[in-house]
Design a protein around this motif. Structure first.
Motif, PDB file in Angstrom:
ATOM      1  N   GLU A 199      73.342  34.976  73.035  1.00 27.89           N
ATOM      2  CA  GLU A 199      72.791  34.594  74.218  1.00 27.89           C
ATOM      3  C   GLU A 199      72.047  35.966  75.173  1.00 27.89           C
ATOM      4  O   GLU A 199      70.997  35.735  75.756  1.00 27.89           O
ATOM      5  CB  GLU A 199      74.153  34.379  75.241  1.00 27.89           C
ATOM      6  CG  GLU A 199      74.778  32.917  74.866  1.00 27.89           C
ATOM      7  CD  GLU A 199      76.224  32.739  75.403  1.00 27.89           C
ATOM      8  OE1 GLU A 199      76.604  31.681  75.025  1.00 27.89           O
ATOM      9  OE2 GLU A 199      76.800  33.701  75.868  1.00 27.89           O
ATOM     10  N   GLU A 200      72.817  36.971  74.918  1.00 23.41           N
ATOM     11  CA  GLU A 200      72.069  38.213  75.615  1.00 23.41           C
ATOM     12  C   GLU A 200      70.506  38.513  74.965  1.00 23.41           C
ATOM     13  O   GLU A 200      69.880  38.928  75.697  1.00 23.41           O
ATOM     14  CB  GLU A 200      73.021  39.456  75.297  1.00 23.41           C
ATOM     15  CG  GLU A 200      74.180  39.427  75.940  1.00 23.41           C
ATOM     16  CD  GLU A 200      74.001  39.464  77.557  1.00 23.41           C
ATOM     17  OE1 GLU A 200      73.300  40.303  77.869  1.00 23.41           O
ATOM     18  OE2 GLU A 200      74.620  38.835  78.591  1.00 23.41           O
ATOM     19  N   SER A 201      70.664  38.120  73.606  1.00 20.89           N
ATOM     20  CA  SER A 201      69.250  38.325  72.994  1.00 20.89           C
ATOM     21  C   SER A 201      68.169  37.558  73.794  1.00 20.89           C
ATOM     22  O   SER A 201      67.013  37.741  73.906  1.00 20.89           O
ATOM     23  CB  SER A 201      69.321  38.509  71.482  1.00 20.89           C
ATOM     24  OG  SER A 201      69.412  36.689  71.155  1.00 20.89           O
ATOM     25  N   ILE A 202      68.477  36.074  74.017  1.00 18.66           N
ATOM     26  CA  ILE A 202      67.732  35.425  74.882  1.00 18.66           C
ATOM     27  C   ILE A 202      67.396  36.051  76.330  1.00 18.66           C
ATOM     28  O   ILE A 202      66.036  35.678  76.515  1.00 18.66           O
ATOM     29  CB  ILE A 202      68.483  33.870  74.864  1.00 18.66           C
ATOM     30  CG1 ILE A 202      68.755  33.235  73.530  1.00 18.66           C
ATOM     31  CG2 ILE A 202      67.530  33.085  76.020  1.00 18.66           C
ATOM     32  CD1 ILE A 202      69.397  31.941  73.516  1.00 18.66           C
ATOM     33  N   ARG A 203      68.262  36.395  76.784  1.00 22.74           N
ATOM     34  CA  ARG A 203      68.179  37.022  78.409  1.00 22.74           C
ATOM     35  C   ARG A 203      67.111  38.104  78.121  1.00 22.74           C
ATOM     36  O   ARG A 203      66.429  38.571  78.928  1.00 22.74           O
ATOM     37  CB  ARG A 203      69.419  37.629  78.721  1.00 22.74           C
ATOM     38  CG  ARG A 203      70.428  36.190  79.208  1.00 22.74           C
ATOM     39  CD  ARG A 203      71.509  36.851  79.953  1.00 22.74           C
ATOM     40  NE  ARG A 203      72.626  35.811  80.071  1.00 22.74           N
ATOM     41  CZ  ARG A 203      73.635  35.624  79.322  1.00 22.74           C
ATOM     42  NH1 ARG A 203      74.079  36.403  78.360  1.00 22.74           N
ATOM     43  NH2 ARG A 203      74.628  34.621  79.727  1.00 22.74           N
ATOM     44  N   GLU A 204      67.267  39.009  76.858  1.00 24.97           N
ATOM     45  CA  GLU A 204      66.434  40.020  77.057  1.00 24.97           C
ATOM     46  C   GLU A 204      64.939  39.443  76.376  1.00 24.97           C
ATOM     47  O   GLU A 204      63.986  40.418  76.032  1.00 24.97           O
ATOM     48  CB  GLU A 204      66.874  40.918  75.977  1.00 24.97           C
ATOM     49  CG  GLU A 204      68.303  41.693  76.571  1.00 24.97           C
ATOM     50  CD  GLU A 204      68.457  42.875  75.697  1.00 24.97           C
ATOM     51  OE1 GLU A 204      67.921  44.203  75.890  1.00 24.97           O
ATOM     52  OE2 GLU A 204      69.083  42.855  74.815  1.00 24.97           O
ATOM     53  N   GLY A 205      64.685  38.148  76.246  1.00 27.21           N
ATOM     54  CA  GLY A 205      63.683  37.715  75.561  1.00 27.21           C
ATOM     55  C   GLY A 205      63.136  37.853  74.026  1.00 27.21           C
ATOM     56  O   GLY A 205      62.101  38.019  73.744  1.00 27.21           O
ATOM     57  N   ALA A 206      64.112  37.653  73.378  1.00 28.45           N
ATOM     58  CA  ALA A 206      64.046  37.947  71.958  1.00 28.45           C
ATOM     59  C   ALA A 206      63.478  36.481  71.393  1.00 28.45           C
ATOM     60  O   ALA A 206      63.977  35.413  71.952  1.00 28.45           O
ATOM     61  CB  ALA A 206      65.342  38.200  71.143  1.00 28.45           C
ATOM     62  N   HIS A 207      62.860  36.550  70.361  1.00 32.55           N
ATOM     63  CA  HIS A 207      62.367  35.414  69.844  1.00 32.55           C
ATOM     64  C   HIS A 207      63.150  34.991  68.239  1.00 32.55           C
ATOM     65  O   HIS A 207      62.917  33.988  67.692  1.00 32.55           O
ATOM     66  CB  HIS A 207      60.995  35.350  69.368  1.00 32.55           C
ATOM     67  CG  HIS A 207      60.431  36.603  68.602  1.00 32.55           C
ATOM     68  ND1 HIS A 207      60.320  36.473  67.445  1.00 32.55           N
ATOM     69  CD2 HIS A 207      59.933  37.764  69.043  1.00 32.55           C
ATOM     70  CE1 HIS A 207      59.801  37.795  67.041  1.00 32.55           C
ATOM     71  NE2 HIS A 207      59.385  38.364  68.039  1.00 32.55           N
ATOM     72  N   GLU A 208      63.920  36.207  67.890  1.00 38.86           N
ATOM     73  CA  GLU A 208      64.602  35.999  66.581  1.00 38.86           C
ATOM     74  C   GLU A 208      66.008  36.669  66.733  1.00 38.86           C
ATOM     75  O   GLU A 208      66.009  37.784  67.367  1.00 38.86           O
ATOM     76  CB  GLU A 208      63.737  36.630  65.545  1.00 38.86           C
ATOM     77  CG  GLU A 208      62.602  35.809  65.221  1.00 38.86           C
ATOM     78  CD  GLU A 208      61.785  36.331  63.605  1.00 38.86           C
ATOM     79  OE1 GLU A 208      61.110  35.630  63.105  1.00 38.86           O
ATOM     80  OE2 GLU A 208      62.148  37.437  63.309  1.00 38.86           O
ATOM     81  N   PHE A 209      66.948  36.042  66.096  1.00 39.31           N
ATOM     82  CA  PHE A 209      68.041  36.803  65.763  1.00 39.31           C
ATOM     83  C   PHE A 209      68.241  36.937  64.137  1.00 39.31           C
ATOM     84  O   PHE A 209      68.329  36.148  63.722  1.00 39.31           O
ATOM     85  CB  PHE A 209      69.245  36.147  66.415  1.00 39.31           C
ATOM     86  CG  PHE A 209      70.550  36.778  66.533  1.00 39.31           C
ATOM     87  CD1 PHE A 209      70.827  37.481  67.602  1.00 39.31           C
ATOM     88  CD2 PHE A 209      71.525  36.512  65.305  1.00 39.31           C
ATOM     89  CE1 PHE A 209      72.012  38.232  67.630  1.00 39.31           C
ATOM     90  CE2 PHE A 209      72.840  37.432  65.529  1.00 39.31           C
ATOM     91  CZ  PHE A 209      72.926  38.142  66.628  1.00 39.31           C
ATOM     92  N   ASP A 210      68.155  38.162  63.775  1.00 36.44           N
ATOM     93  CA  ASP A 210      68.297  38.478  62.409  1.00 36.44           C
ATOM     94  C   ASP A 210      69.680  38.928  61.964  1.00 36.44           C
ATOM     95  O   ASP A 210      70.178  39.819  62.189  1.00 36.44           O
ATOM     96  CB  ASP A 210      67.078  39.810  61.944  1.00 36.44           C
ATOM     97  CG  ASP A 210      66.770  39.648  60.933  1.00 36.44           C
ATOM     98  OD1 ASP A 210      67.877  39.623  59.891  1.00 36.44           O
ATOM     99  OD2 ASP A 210      66.204  40.371  60.373  1.00 36.44           O
ATOM    100  N   PHE A 211      70.349  38.068  60.951  1.00 41.52           N
ATOM    101  CA  PHE A 211      71.536  38.551  60.626  1.00 41.52           C
ATOM    102  C   PHE A 211      71.625  39.470  59.469  1.00 41.52           C
ATOM    103  O   PHE A 211      72.645  39.725  59.002  1.00 41.52           O
ATOM    104  CB  PHE A 211      72.213  37.178  60.090  1.00 41.52           C
ATOM    105  CG  PHE A 211      72.504  36.199  61.147  1.00 41.52           C
ATOM    106  CD1 PHE A 211      74.033  36.228  61.712  1.00 41.52           C
ATOM    107  CD2 PHE A 211      71.902  35.093  61.687  1.00 41.52           C
ATOM    108  CE1 PHE A 211      74.411  35.620  62.605  1.00 41.52           C
ATOM    109  CE2 PHE A 211      72.491  34.497  62.801  1.00 41.52           C
ATOM    110  CZ  PHE A 211      73.650  34.505  63.173  1.00 41.52           C
ATOM    111  N   LEU A 212      70.546  39.950  59.166  1.00 39.29           N
ATOM    112  CA  LEU A 212      70.154  41.176  58.200  1.00 39.29           C
ATOM    113  C   LEU A 212      70.908  40.635  56.731  1.00 39.29           C
ATOM    114  O   LEU A 212      71.097  39.501  56.439  1.00 39.29           O
ATOM    115  CB  LEU A 212      71.136  42.237  58.758  1.00 39.29           C
ATOM    116  CG  LEU A 212      70.276  42.998  59.800  1.00 39.29           C
ATOM    117  CD1 LEU A 212      71.027  44.281  60.490  1.00 39.29           C
ATOM    118  CD2 LEU A 212      68.779  43.230  59.656  1.00 39.29           C
TER     119      LEU A 212
END
Length: 330
Positions: A292-305
């Motif tokens: 959710e926070e990454s969306i608020r910061e404008g991220a386009h990907e969430f990398d689980f590594l």
């Protein structure tokens, strides 16, 4: 006016490696494939902590500007010496850094310098798909075919903080139930540890150790790894790359999340939770919050590594593979 002189050098002195940092940061900011794992905030503490061989980093300069950097070291063995990337094993992504448009110049300069070092095999691992190291050609070295190295499940982010646009409905229902269970257990609070890296690490180490007790120890069981993070996290936090979240129930910290954010991509690096709160799923609550926070910061990907743990796919992540390249001397 003449072009600035191009020169390259082998850096084998750790003190000189440290003093590269201001130039290194400038190069890192320009490099198109850079991630937090190639920053001096990560790799300088790694070398200070582990130093598993002889430093053999190649720096390429144009005038007073650092335009290319291959952070490398030599590992000596019975079968010969290997040239390996600084940061190997703890870093999910590695690469050669170069200013866009200078790839051919940097490749030629690196090839010239590494010939002066005694090695039988040069290995670049954990290369992202857009890595500069994948595109570089060294005609005088025998190159193996690039091969798949490790899977890094990645969630493509779409929509808003409801997660409806990217996370499967089943996982969203599980997240709601986890939050409800936590609320029944007590008063819940999610907070950022920005500006308090050592206090955060105290909690991360405590909960990670508790999570892995009796199961082999986990990555933070190694004293040297703890020491590395004690040096690295304050630097990452100071430059705004770290994302550290804490989950508390009735004032007691029961879960932690350690990640990064850079260029529209969030990275989930490490976490821990109190096993006595397993029914409340603090890990899931923290990952949901981090997305959710990454969306608020404008991220386009969430990398689980790196790693193909089942829970990552439950969030809707899809494998993206890193690559490995190996050169041998003719």
């Amino acid at each position: 006016m003449s072009e600035p002189v191009l020169r390259s050098e082998i850096i084998d002195d750790p003190a000189q490696f440290d003093t590269l940092a201001p130039h290194w940061w400038k190069l890192w900011e320009q490099s198109s494939s850079a991630t937090p794992f190639q920053s001096p905030a990560w790799l300088v503490p790694w070398w200070r902590t582990f130093a598993p061989g002889g430093l053999a980093t190649v720096a390429v300069w144009r005038g007073g500007d650092l335009i290319g950097l291959a952070p490398l070291y030599l590992e000596h063995g019975t079968a010969g010496s290997k040239l390996l990337p600084v940061g190997i094993s703890l870093s999910d992504y590695l690469d050669i850094l170069c200013v866009p448009g200078t790839e051919a110049l940097v490749a030629a300069a690196i090839a010239e310098k590494i010939r002066s070092v005694e090695w039988s095999q040069w290995v670049l691992s954990d290369l992202p798909q857009d890595a500069a190291g994948l595109a570089m050609i060294y005609p005088d070295l025998k190159a193996g075919r690039p091969s798949l190295h490790g899977a890094c499940p990645v969630l493509a982010i779409a929509g808003d903080e409801t997660l409806a646009g990217c996370v499967p409905s089943r996982r969203r229902r599980q997240l709601r139930r986890a939050r409800q269970a936590a609320a029944r257990r007590g008063r819940t609070a999610l907070s950022s540890a920005r500006g308090e890296p050592q206090a955060f690490l105290d909690q991360l180490i405590r909960l990670h150790d508790a999570r892995w007790a009796g199961r082999g120890g986990g990555v933070l069981a190694d004293v040297a790894v703890k020491r590395f993070h004690r040096h690295s996290l304050p630097l990452l936090d100071a430059c705004g790359l770290a994302r550290c979240w804490l989950l508390a129930i009735d004032g007691r910290t029961v879960g932690v999340y350690y990640g990064f954010h850079h260029r529209g991509r969030a990275y989930a690096y490490l976490g821990g939770f109190d096993p006595s709160y397993a029914e409340e799923s603090p890990g899931a609550i923290l990952i949901g919050h981090a997305i959710e926070e990454s969306i608020r910061e404008g991220a386009h990907e969430f990398d689980f590594l790196r790693g193909q743990e089942a829970y990552k796919y439950g969030w809707g992540a899809v494998d993206r593979w890193t690559m490995r390249r190996v050169w041998t001397r003719n």
